[in-house]
Every structure is written in structure tokens, then in C-alpha cells.
Write an enzyme that holds these catalytic residues in place. Structure first.
Site, short mmCIF file in Angstrom:
data_model
loop_
_atom_site.label_atom_id
_atom_site.label_comp_id
_atom_site.label_asym_id
_atom_site.label_seq_id
_atom_site.Cartn_x
_atom_site.Cartn_y
_atom_site.Cartn_z
N LYS A 197 -34.38 -19.93 -5.71
CA LYS A 197 -34.45 -19.11 -4.50
C LYS A 197 -34.29 -20.00 -3.28
CE LYS A 197 -35.53 -15.28 -4.66
NZ LYS A 197 -34.72 -14.05 -4.79
N GLU A 256 -23.33 -7.25 -10.93
CA GLU A 256 -24.03 -6.85 -9.71
C GLU A 256 -23.11 -6.01 -8.85
OE1 GLU A 256 -27.88 -7.70 -7.64
OE2 GLU A 256 -27.10 -8.12 -9.64
N ASP A 284 -27.15 -10.44 -3.98
CA ASP A 284 -28.21 -9.57 -3.49
C ASP A 284 -27.67 -8.14 -3.44
OD1 ASP A 284 -30.43 -9.63 -0.56
OD2 ASP A 284 -30.63 -8.78 -2.56
N CYS A 344 -61.35 10.88 -1.72
CA CYS A 344 -60.43 10.15 -0.86
C CYS A 344 -59.01 10.44 -1.34
CB CYS A 344 -60.72 8.65 -0.91
SG CYS A 344 -59.72 7.68 0.24
N LYS A 355 -27.95 -21.90 -15.60
CA LYS A 355 -28.03 -21.53 -17.01
C LYS A 355 -27.56 -22.68 -17.88
CE LYS A 355 -26.66 -16.71 -16.00
NZ LYS A 355 -25.64 -15.66 -16.26
N GLU A 376 -24.29 -20.26 -10.96
CA GLU A 376 -23.68 -19.03 -10.45
C GLU A 376 -24.41 -18.58 -9.19
OE1 GLU A 376 -22.53 -17.18 -14.85
OE2 GLU A 376 -24.25 -16.41 -13.74
N CYS A 411 -62.77 1.34 -0.24
CA CYS A 411 -63.40 2.65 -0.10
C CYS A 411 -63.86 3.08 -1.49
CB CYS A 411 -62.40 3.67 0.46
SG CYS A 411 -63.00 5.37 0.42
N LYS A 450 -26.40 -16.05 -6.90
CA LYS A 450 -27.34 -14.96 -7.17
C LYS A 450 -27.10 -13.86 -6.13
CE LYS A 450 -32.18 -13.98 -8.19
NZ LYS A 450 -32.27 -12.77 -7.35
N ASP A 474 0.77 4.22 -2.74
CA ASP A 474 0.45 5.60 -2.37
C ASP A 474 1.46 6.59 -2.93
OD1 ASP A 474 -0.87 4.77 0.94
OD2 ASP A 474 -1.80 4.77 -1.05
N CYS A 482 -63.34 4.36 5.99
CA CYS A 482 -62.04 4.60 5.37
C CYS A 482 -61.14 5.36 6.35
CB CYS A 482 -62.20 5.40 4.08
SG CYS A 482 -60.63 5.86 3.31
N TYR A 484 -21.18 -11.27 -14.98
CA TYR A 484 -21.59 -12.62 -15.35
C TYR A 484 -22.23 -12.73 -16.73
CZ TYR A 484 -25.71 -10.38 -13.29
OH TYR A 484 -26.70 -9.49 -12.96
N ASP A 525 0.83 -1.21 0.00
CA ASP A 525 0.00 0.00 0.00
C ASP A 525 0.87 1.26 0.00
OD1 ASP A 525 -2.19 -1.61 0.04
OD2 ASP A 525 -2.70 -1.26 2.15
N LYS A 526 1.97 1.22 0.74
CA LYS A 526 2.86 2.37 0.83
C LYS A 526 3.45 2.71 -0.54
CE LYS A 526 6.82 4.20 3.36
NZ LYS A 526 7.85 3.93 4.41
N GLU A 527 3.90 1.68 -1.27
CA GLU A 527 4.47 1.91 -2.61
C GLU A 527 3.40 2.44 -3.56
OE1 GLU A 527 7.80 -1.47 -3.39
OE2 GLU A 527 5.84 -2.20 -2.70
N SER A 550 -35.61 -10.51 -16.86
CA SER A 550 -35.79 -11.08 -15.54
C SER A 550 -35.58 -12.59 -15.63
CB SER A 550 -37.20 -10.80 -15.01
OG SER A 550 -37.43 -9.42 -14.93
N LEU A 551 -35.52 -13.25 -14.48
CA LEU A 551 -35.36 -14.70 -14.46
C LEU A 551 -36.59 -15.34 -13.84
CD1 LEU A 551 -31.65 -15.14 -13.28
CD2 LEU A 551 -32.57 -15.61 -15.55
N CYS A 567 -60.69 9.07 4.59
CA CYS A 567 -61.79 10.02 4.34
C CYS A 567 -63.04 9.75 5.17
CB CYS A 567 -62.16 10.02 2.86
SG CYS A 567 -62.93 8.48 2.29
#
Length: 671
Positions: A314, A178, A124, A430, A290, A120, A424, A122, A35, A408, A226, A31-33, A79-80, A411
Site C-alpha cells: 500500500k 478489475e 482502485d 434504543c 507475487k 503488478e 448506551c 493495484k 460506424d 445517548c 491479472y 471510426d467512420k468505417e 484477499s491479499l 434514546c
């Protein structure tokens, strides 16, 4: 050394180190090098005033943006379909096997291979769609509705695992992935944050949709990729080949991708993923299966919503218990009054839950929740953003009663019980109904009135007394300029957007009306079939049920909606104020002895030699009637690339099809 040459050298070196650190997880220097080199680059850029497009200094986040601009994807983001259990997953695989066998029976000279599978994770997070032209990242956007998303290039540039340039320079590609926040990053962020983040999913989505890119940079997001959704040059034969292309072009590809030939092996791998999901440093809510062969994907094609060659599995919903504190009642656009449960906050699947779904009074009764206030209940976070209450922990009626409203909550109008729901019927007075109807009418998929928001709808109702969408077209500059938050520019912009919306087509107008039990696909089908608003308004239940995907409930909803005097008056008012609500003009038939003469034709899929509109005009000029849906009355289906459910339905009904675009063009007498 020439400053420009040193700039280029530093950018190249630092990007290489970033790639090894953030994408490969194999640092090449300390990290130093790093920077020291980074500081030298910043100094050179400051002195010279030159900043190269792929400079790592561009990842820190720039100025506050004024708003998100719409971005139309070059290729749709699908969508899947979802499988909630093993039985549904096996059903999906059974359909795949049948489709492949059917194709091979009909095409013995060019058979498809036995299905192979890729698995693969999924993620979130938030779907990203990146556009590269000649190796340069030129756009990044959200998924949006799958056709149009929001441009978030400035935000995505802050993600250090996203390459700003790639080795592939032969044209334009779109790459999907994602955006995520690693759990370890979330924990470290919260150690010093004045306002700790509740969960990684919302933290990532909120950062990427934040108008201040510096906030995005502070979240230290990552991204996995993906799919290559579009390319104007390169093609792939297999999923493995596509993934290798992504790796070769410095995209971060999740290492947990697996390949199998036997579906039973897929089942075992899914069980392993589910068992070990808690050991991952990011959130997943399932896995995606897939087919690996690209030609098989092309043959199987798409339904209206999903690819047939992929499915999302899922994971079993996570459950916990908490205390049900109270129930409030909310009024929706159609007047339906629905209960919302307030529960004692509890962590569930990485999210702090305080609200839960209770669908209706029937749901409360069925789940033994009538006397559940103050008691412990089971809750589950499944596919929905808001979890649902499954039932009481105990069977006894040992809590306070949930009192169903008779009036309601907004209202005070007496409620009507229809089946398991409360309604209602005070449409004109309303407030929640009025505001929701106007907001829906102006929304992007409806009349698409730019700059209009829910706040605008509330303000127009409260301060100008608007009670229906038709009154939007009576607004004047004087009406708006006197409102709070409305200056000259904002007032003129809104009036211009309202004026422009008058030209929206019939399908958009029908969707904007908010007909119960109908969505975009149904309203588009109605517009394509009838091509005239008043014909739709006068349609009978008997006529409607003959149309594709219209059952008795939908047909009755449509007829009942247009029989309402309030709706009729509102529509006529809008038409008198200049709203067109027209289907595109049908071309004049000039040929009556062509191959297409007298045929009812449906176009589906993507054509490359002419646009859909051009094909329609040419077909109609040759005596054909072009419709939007396949039925027994259809004579011919023209199927372009990625044809979906319409082609499949035509094949099931034995309708003639043309699946070769060259043949179609010749029949149009264009060649």
C-alpha cells in the site's frame, strides 16, 4: 450473400476491430468505417430477428434488471495481505524465503526454485470474476465475500475491452480482473453530465452495480485482467505463462507488469511506480507482488484469509488539511457510541471527503482535538473508505470544544464509559441498536433471510414494535400485509425466507447473535468444537482460552454475552419457535480397529475424490473424531490441495499429516 453468413462475418470483423481498439490500443480502421459496418449489422439484426451471442450490439445495455442474483465462484477469490511500509514488505519476503528453504530441506529431490517476483499495479476499481465455458462468456460477478458474489453479466457485457468469446474452448475457466473508469473518460463524462461524478473509483463501482445496464454503458468502463482463478483443464507453470494465456485470449493485461529475481530490484520498481502514479490515466492505490513459480505457490498455500505467495504494498497514505466543522455521535449494534467528524469538503486521492473517522473519546484526547471545532486539521485517506483525522495543524487549543455526550443521542439513556469508549446500555429501547442487531441477524453471512434489508428492520421496529431478532419468528401474514410497501407477494416471500432461516446451522446462528469481539471464523470454530448451543452457552473462560485463536478478551466476551438474561431469553424464545441452530449430526461409529480409530482428525484444503462431508462421514464411521481446528490434542491433519494455515500449524506442532489424497483414500478403505 446469405444474411446469416453476413451476420457472422460482420460480428467477427467488428469484434476484431474492437479488440485492436480497446484492448491493444492499436486501431485498424477509422471510426467512420467502423460506424458503417456497425450500422449494417444493426440493420441486418433488425431485419432477420437474429442476434448472435457475441454481437457488439449487445454492449449497449439492455432492459432494466429487477435485482442481482447471487453467484458462487468456482474457486475462492482471496484477499491479499498488506504491507504498509518497506519493513513489512521485507518481513513478508523473509517468511517466503524461510518457507521455501524449509521445504527444500525436507524435499531435496524436488526442490523449489529461488523465488522470482512479479509486480503488478493495484487498481482502485471493482473486482470482476468472469466465467467462460467452451469459449463463451457465461457469467460475470463481483467479488462479494470471496465465495459468493453478485451476478453482473449484463453490466460487464457493456465493457468493450471484455471479450464476449475467447479462442480457448477446452472447458471452463474463471478469470479475475478489475473494472475501472479511466480518468480521461471521467473528465469527458463530467463535461456534459447533469450530475457530475465525484471520482473514478466510485463511478466504476456504481456503474457495475447499477440495475440499469444502459447506465453502465454510458460510463465507458474498461477492465484489466491479472489471474486465472479456476480451470478444469489448463494449468500453468509460471505467472508469465498465465499472463501470456490471457493476452492470447484477447484479455487486456496491464503493460506495467514487471518481473525480477532480486528483491532489491522489486524495491526500486515500487519506488518508480509510486513516483509516477500521478501520470497514469487510472487510479491505483499500490502494487501487488507475487511469486512467479506456480508450484511454489501451491506449496506455500494459504492462510485462512490470504495467499502466502502474494502481498499488496500500500502506497503511503495521502494527506491534506481541512476545517473540522462539527462532530456527531452514532449508536452501533453493541451500544457503542462513536464520534463522526464533519469536515469542510476537500479533494483527497480522487475523492471528495466530508466525513472523517474519530474512533472514540480517547482518540480525540490523544490527537489534541478536544478544542478543535472550527480549526484546521490534518486528514489522511489510507485503507479505509472513510478517512481519519490525524490531529490539529496547530498545537494551541484555539477552537471550540467537542462536548462528549452524557446521554445517548438516540434514546437519552445515561451513557457508561468503558475505557476509551462510551456505551448506551438501553438494549431494549434504543432504536439504532435494535435495528442494527436485527439487520445483522438477517444478513447473508448470518441467518441469510432473503429480501430482508435495513429498511425492513426500521419499518418493523417503527410500525410493529419489533425489539429483538427473536420476534421475526412471530410475524404473521396479517402483520406484514398492512405495512406500507408490503403487498401479497412481498409479505409471503419474507415469511417464507424467515421460515427457511430456521434451518441454518449452529455456526451461522452464533454469528447472527453478534457476540462482541467474535467474527465468522471464531463462531465456526466454536460450533465445530462444541457442536451444541447450550454447551457453548455454559462454557467457562478457562475452557475457551484453550481453544485456537481465543484469547482472554474474546473468552470473557463470549462468557459475558451468554450470561446476559436478555440474550438467554431471546435464544430460548427462538428455539421454542423452531430455530434449530444445530451442528450436522455426527456419524455413528461402526469401526473401532481402523487406522483412524480413536484419532482426532482435522481436514483442510480441497479434496477431489470425495467431498469434505463424505470424508468426514467416512472418518467418523472408522472411529475418528473430526474437528475444525488444529490444537495440541489433534492427532492427524489430512491436507488436500491449497491447504493453508491449519497444515502449517500442524507442521509447527509436529502433528502427523497426510498430504497425498490417494494415500488418504486407501486408508479409508475406498480403494
Amino acid at each position: 450473400m446469405d444474411p446469416m453468413h453476413r451476420l457472422e462475418q460482420l460480428v467477427k470483423e467488428l469484434n476484431e476491430y474492437n479488440y485492436h481498439y480497446y484492448t491493444l490500443d492499436k486501431p485498424k480502421i477509422s471510426d467512420k468505417e467502423y460506424d458503417v459496418l456497425y450500422d449494417e449489422l444493426v440493420s441486418l439484426e433488425t431485419q432477420s430477428g437474429i442476434v448472435l451471442p457475441d454481437s457488439p450490439t449487445q454492449r449497449v445495455g439492455g432492459e432494466l434488471l429487477k435485482g442481482f442474483k447471487p453467484h458462487r465462484h468456482l474457486s475462492p477469490l482471496w484477499s491479499l495481505d498488506k504491507a504498509q511500509n518497506i519493513e513489512q514488505l521485507r518481513s513478508w519476503n523473509g517468511r517466503v524465503q524461510r518457507l521455501v528453504q524449509d521445504y527444500n530441506t525436507k524435499n531435496p529431490d524436488t526442490p523449489l526454485p529461488e523465488p522470482g517476483y512479479a509486480i503488478e499495479l493495484k487498481f482502485d476499481g471493482l473486482t470482476l470474476n468472469l466465467t467462460y465455458t467452451d469459449g463463451q462468456l457465461v457469467q460475470a460477478s463481483t467479488r462479494g465475500n470471496g465465495v459468493t458474489g453478485e451476478g453482473i453479466l449484463a453490466q460487464v457485457k457493456t465493457i468493450k475491452s471484455v471479450p464476449l468469446t475467447i479462442p480457448y474452448t477446452d472447458g471452463t475457466i474463471e478469470v479475475q480482473g478489475e473494472g475501472i473508469m479511466n480518468l480521461s473518460v471521467l473528465n469527458k463524462y463530467n463535461e456534459t453530465a447533469a450530475d457530475p461524478l465525484k471520482n473514478a473509483r466510485n463511478a466504476a463501482a456504481g456503474a457495475l452495480r447499477n440495475l440499469n445496464p444502459k447506465v453502465t454503458a454510458e460510463r465507458r468502463l474498461s477492465a484489466y485482467f491479472y489471474n486465472v482463478g479456476y480451470s478444469d483443464a489448463i494449468t500453468f507453470e509460471s505467472h508469465e505463462q498465465m499472463m501470456q494465456f490471457l493476452r492470447d485470449n484477447h484479455f487486456k493485461v496491464n503493460p506495467y507488469i514487471s518481473y525480477f529475481q532480486e528483491f532489491d530490484d522489486v524495491m526500486e520498481r515500487l519506488a518508480e511506480i509510486q513516483e509516477n502514479r500521478d501520470k497514469l490515466d487510472y487510479l491505483i492505490d499500490g502494487a501487488v507482488i507475487k511469486l512467479t513459480d506456480i508450484r511454489t505457490r501451491q506449496v506455500l498455500g494459504y492462510t485462512d484469509k490470504f495467499p502466502r505467495w502474494a502481498v499488496a504494498y500500500k502506497f503511503e497514505a495521502e494527506e491534506t488539511t481541512t476545517v473540522l466543522n462539527s462532530v456527531s455521535w452514532n449508536v452501533g449494534r453493541t451500544g457503542k457510541v462513536t464520534p463522526l467528524a464533519r469536515v469542510e469538503p476537500v479533494e483527497l486521492a480522487g475523492v471528495t471527503v466530508s466525513n472523517c473517522t474519530l474512533n472514540n473519546v480517547g482518540d480525540i484526547e490523544r490527537k489534541n482535538l478536544k478544542f478543535a471545532l472550527g480549526t484546521r486539521v490534518f486528514i489522511r485517506r489510507s485503507n479505509d473508505v472513510i478517512p481519519e483525522i490525524l490531529g490539529k495543524v496547530t498545537e494551541e487549543a484555539d477552537g471550540e470544544e467537542i462536548v462528549y455526550p452524557t446521554e445517548c443521542p438516540s434514546c437519552g439513556y445515561p451513557l457508561e464509559e468503558r475505557g476509551a469508549h462510551l456505551f448506551c446500555n438501553n438494549k431494549m429501547n434504543c432504536k439504532p441498536q435494535i435495528v442494527a442487531r436485527i439487520s445483522h441477524f438477517a444478513s447473508r453471512d448470518a441467518m441469510d433471510i432473503e429480501t430482508f434489508s435495513d429498511k425492513t428492520a426500521i419499518q418493523l421496529h417503527d410500525e410493529k414494535g419489533l425489539k429483538e431478532a427473536a420476534e421475526l419468528y412471530t410475524l404473521t401474514y396479517e402483520d406484514l400485509i398492512g405495512l406500507s410497501r408490503f403487498g401479497d407477494k412481498k409479505a409471503k416471500n419474507l415469511l417464507a425466507a424467515i421460515e427457511e432461516s430456521k434451518g441454518r446451522d449452529l455456526a451461522s446462528f452464533l454469528y447472527a447473535l453478534g457476540i462482541p469481539n467474535t467474527g465468522k471464523s471464531t463462531t465456526k470454530m466454536l460450533a465445530d468444537h462444541y457442536r451444541d448451543l447450550h454447551r457453548i452457552m455454559n462454557a467457562t473462560v478457562e475452557e475457551l482460552v484453550e481453544l485456537p485463536d481465543v484469547g482472554l478478551i474474546v473468552a470473557e466476551s463470549i462468557v459475558s454475552f451468554f450470561q446476559d438474561p436478555f440474550i438467554q431469553a431471546s435464544i430460548e424464545k427462538m428455539l421454542s419457535l423452531g430455530v434449530e441452530a444445530k451442528a450436522p449430526e455426527e456419524a455413528q461409529v461402526v469401526v473401532t480397529d481402523s487406522f483412524f480409530s480413536g484419532k482426532t482428525v482435522v481436514l483442510t484444503g480441497t479434496l477431489h475424490q470425495l467431498t469434505r462431508e463424505e470424508a468426514t462421514e467416512r472418518l467418523e464411521a472408522l472411529g475418528a473424531k473430526v474437528t475444525g481446528s488444529v490444537s495440541k490434542k489433534t492427532d492427524l491433519v489430512i491436507a488436500g490441495e491449497k491447504a493453508g494455515s491449519k497444515l502449517a500449524k500442524a507442521q509447527q506442532l509436529g502433528i502427523d499429516t497426510i498430504e497425498d489424497e490417494d494415500e488418504f483414500v486407501k486408508l479409508l478403505q475406498l480403494k
